[in-house]
Design a protein around this motif. Structure first.
Motif, PDB file in Angstrom:
ATOM      1  N   GLN A   1      -5.129   7.678  -7.412  1.00 57.41           N
ATOM      2  CA  GLN A   1      -3.865   8.303  -8.049  1.00 57.41           C
ATOM      3  C   GLN A   1      -4.388   9.786  -8.281  1.00 57.41           C
ATOM      4  O   GLN A   1      -5.800  10.092  -8.325  1.00 57.41           O
ATOM      5  CB  GLN A   1      -3.763   7.989  -9.540  1.00 57.41           C
ATOM      6  CG  GLN A   1      -3.153   6.527  -9.791  1.00 57.41           C
ATOM      7  CD  GLN A   1      -2.687   6.159 -10.905  1.00 57.41           C
ATOM      8  OE1 GLN A   1      -3.598   5.463 -11.605  1.00 57.41           O
ATOM      9  NE2 GLN A   1      -1.494   6.554 -11.145  1.00 57.41           N
TER      10      GLN A   1
ATOM     11  N   ARG B   1       0.864  10.861  -7.663  1.00 57.09           N
ATOM     12  CA  ARG B   1       0.842   9.664  -6.433  1.00 57.09           C
ATOM     13  C   ARG B   1      -0.107   8.926  -6.784  1.00 57.09           C
ATOM     14  O   ARG B   1      -1.069   9.040  -7.022  1.00 57.09           O
ATOM     15  CB  ARG B   1       0.418  10.729  -5.232  1.00 57.09           C
ATOM     16  CG  ARG B   1       1.353  11.830  -4.706  1.00 57.09           C
ATOM     17  CD  ARG B   1       0.804  12.704  -3.542  1.00 57.09           C
ATOM     18  NE  ARG B   1       1.589  14.032  -3.316  1.00 57.09           N
ATOM     19  CZ  ARG B   1       0.827  15.019  -2.536  1.00 57.09           C
ATOM     20  NH1 ARG B   1       0.025  14.557  -1.954  1.00 57.09           N
ATOM     21  NH2 ARG B   1       1.840  16.233  -2.575  1.00 57.09           N
ATOM     22  N   SER B   2       0.623   7.745  -6.601  1.00 61.61           N
ATOM     23  CA  SER B   2      -0.158   6.438  -6.903  1.00 61.61           C
ATOM     24  C   SER B   2      -0.022   5.557  -5.775  1.00 61.61           C
ATOM     25  O   SER B   2       0.993   5.230  -5.311  1.00 61.61           O
ATOM     26  CB  SER B   2       0.443   5.933  -8.189  1.00 61.61           C
ATOM     27  OG  SER B   2       0.455   6.751  -9.465  1.00 61.61           O
ATOM     28  N   ARG B   3      -1.240   4.987  -5.514  1.00 66.81           N
ATOM     29  CA  ARG B   3      -1.232   3.826  -4.323  1.00 66.81           C
ATOM     30  C   ARG B   3      -2.429   2.798  -4.507  1.00 66.81           C
ATOM     31  O   ARG B   3      -3.319   3.146  -5.040  1.00 66.81           O
ATOM     32  CB  ARG B   3      -1.199   4.325  -3.069  1.00 66.81           C
ATOM     33  CG  ARG B   3      -2.232   5.143  -2.394  1.00 66.81           C
ATOM     34  CD  ARG B   3      -2.232   5.730  -1.080  1.00 66.81           C
ATOM     35  NE  ARG B   3      -3.363   6.324  -0.813  1.00 66.81           N
ATOM     36  CZ  ARG B   3      -3.963   5.999   0.213  1.00 66.81           C
ATOM     37  NH1 ARG B   3      -3.473   4.944   1.140  1.00 66.81           N
ATOM     38  NH2 ARG B   3      -5.071   6.394   0.779  1.00 66.81           N
TER      39      ARG B   3
ATOM     40  N   THR C   1       3.108   4.420  -1.528  1.00 62.99           N
ATOM     41  CA  THR C   1       2.754   5.569  -2.378  1.00 62.99           C
ATOM     42  C   THR C   1       3.877   5.799  -3.279  1.00 62.99           C
ATOM     43  O   THR C   1       4.875   6.182  -2.882  1.00 62.99           O
ATOM     44  CB  THR C   1       2.454   6.858  -1.807  1.00 62.99           C
ATOM     45  OG1 THR C   1       1.268   6.673  -0.870  1.00 62.99           O
ATOM     46  CG2 THR C   1       2.236   7.982  -2.908  1.00 62.99           C
TER      47      THR C   1
ATOM     48  N   LEU D   1       4.722   1.826 -10.100  1.00 65.55           N
ATOM     49  CA  LEU D   1       4.231   1.510  -8.812  1.00 65.55           C
ATOM     50  C   LEU D   1       4.203   0.016  -8.722  1.00 65.55           C
ATOM     51  O   LEU D   1       4.596  -0.606  -7.815  1.00 65.55           O
ATOM     52  CB  LEU D   1       2.759   1.956  -8.350  1.00 65.55           C
ATOM     53  CG  LEU D   1       1.904   1.354  -7.325  1.00 65.55           C
ATOM     54  CD1 LEU D   1       2.801   1.748  -6.053  1.00 65.55           C
ATOM     55  CD2 LEU D   1       0.613   1.845  -7.201  1.00 65.55           C
TER      56      LEU D   1
ATOM     57  N   THR E   1       0.668  -1.260   0.013  1.00 60.01           N
ATOM     58  CA  THR E   1       0.273  -0.102  -0.004  1.00 60.01           C
ATOM     59  C   THR E   1       0.754   1.303  -0.088  1.00 60.01           C
ATOM     60  O   THR E   1       0.409   2.397   0.272  1.00 60.01           O
ATOM     61  CB  THR E   1      -0.904   0.126   1.483  1.00 60.01           C
ATOM     62  OG1 THR E   1      -0.128  -0.141   2.493  1.00 60.01           O
ATOM     63  CG2 THR E   1      -1.785  -1.285   1.076  1.00 60.01           C
TER      64      THR E   1
END
Length: 178
Positions: A113, A98-100, A25, A59, A23
């Motif tokens: 995102q 930002r990606s998670r 980022t 990611l 999880t």
């Protein structure tokens, strides 16, 4: 046209980045180029979705998913998205992405995102429903996590994510025809 060169640049740039937890980022920096804009001289909404690939794929590499996909001959697919656009990104403007992963259930992984302007304002925010697939269809996230060496229960779904899942479950498919 798909931005292949940009994707290669992102993969090369982040190839030695520290691994992330499932999880974690991934943060990346981008520029809105002239070929990304629409008639109103701002980042095109369709291009925004394409540019989000520039965050999701690195990611996936950083959490260890890409190597598992290659080894198992699995693929990734997007099964839905909801996007909220709030601020314009103009030509040559720099932004942070930002990606998670925020949640997973028995079929899908939900990815959050966002694109952030240099002044700290969020320009847009997306929630994706993604899946890993093989020749037989969707591979359960639990099986994917096991192949990645993770023994993790899904985090609790944020309320807004769960409400989107619930709303999408009652949406007719196939769509109604006139």
């Amino acid at each position: 046209m798909y931005p292949v060169i940009r994707m290669v640049k992102e993969l090369v740039k982040h190839r030695n980045a520290a691994p992330l937890p499932i999880t974690g980022t991934h943060v990346s920096q981008h520029v809105c180029w002239p070929h990304d804009i629409d008639l109103w001289m701002e980042l095109n909404n369709g291009r925004t979705l394409t540019l989000y690939d520039m965050g999701r794929i690195p990611l996936a590499h950083r959490i260890g998913l890409i190597s598992v996909l290659r080894r198992k001959k699995w693929s990734l697919t997007m099964a839905g998205v909801s996007v909220r656009y709030r601020r314009r990104i103009r030509t040559f403007e720099r932004f942070e992405m930002r990606s998670r992963a925020v949640f997973w259930d028995d079929k899908f992984v939900y990815l959050e995102q966002s694109m952030w302007k240099q002044d700290g304002e969020c320009a847009n925010h997306a929630l994706y429903r993604s899946a890993v697939t093989d020749a037989k269809g969707i591979v359960a996230p639990a099986r994917v996590l096991d192949a990645m060496g993770f023994d993790a229960a899904p985090p609790e779904a944020p309320e807004w994510v769960q409400k989107w899942i619930d709303a999408d479950a009652v949406r007719p498919w196939p769509p109604m025809q006139d």
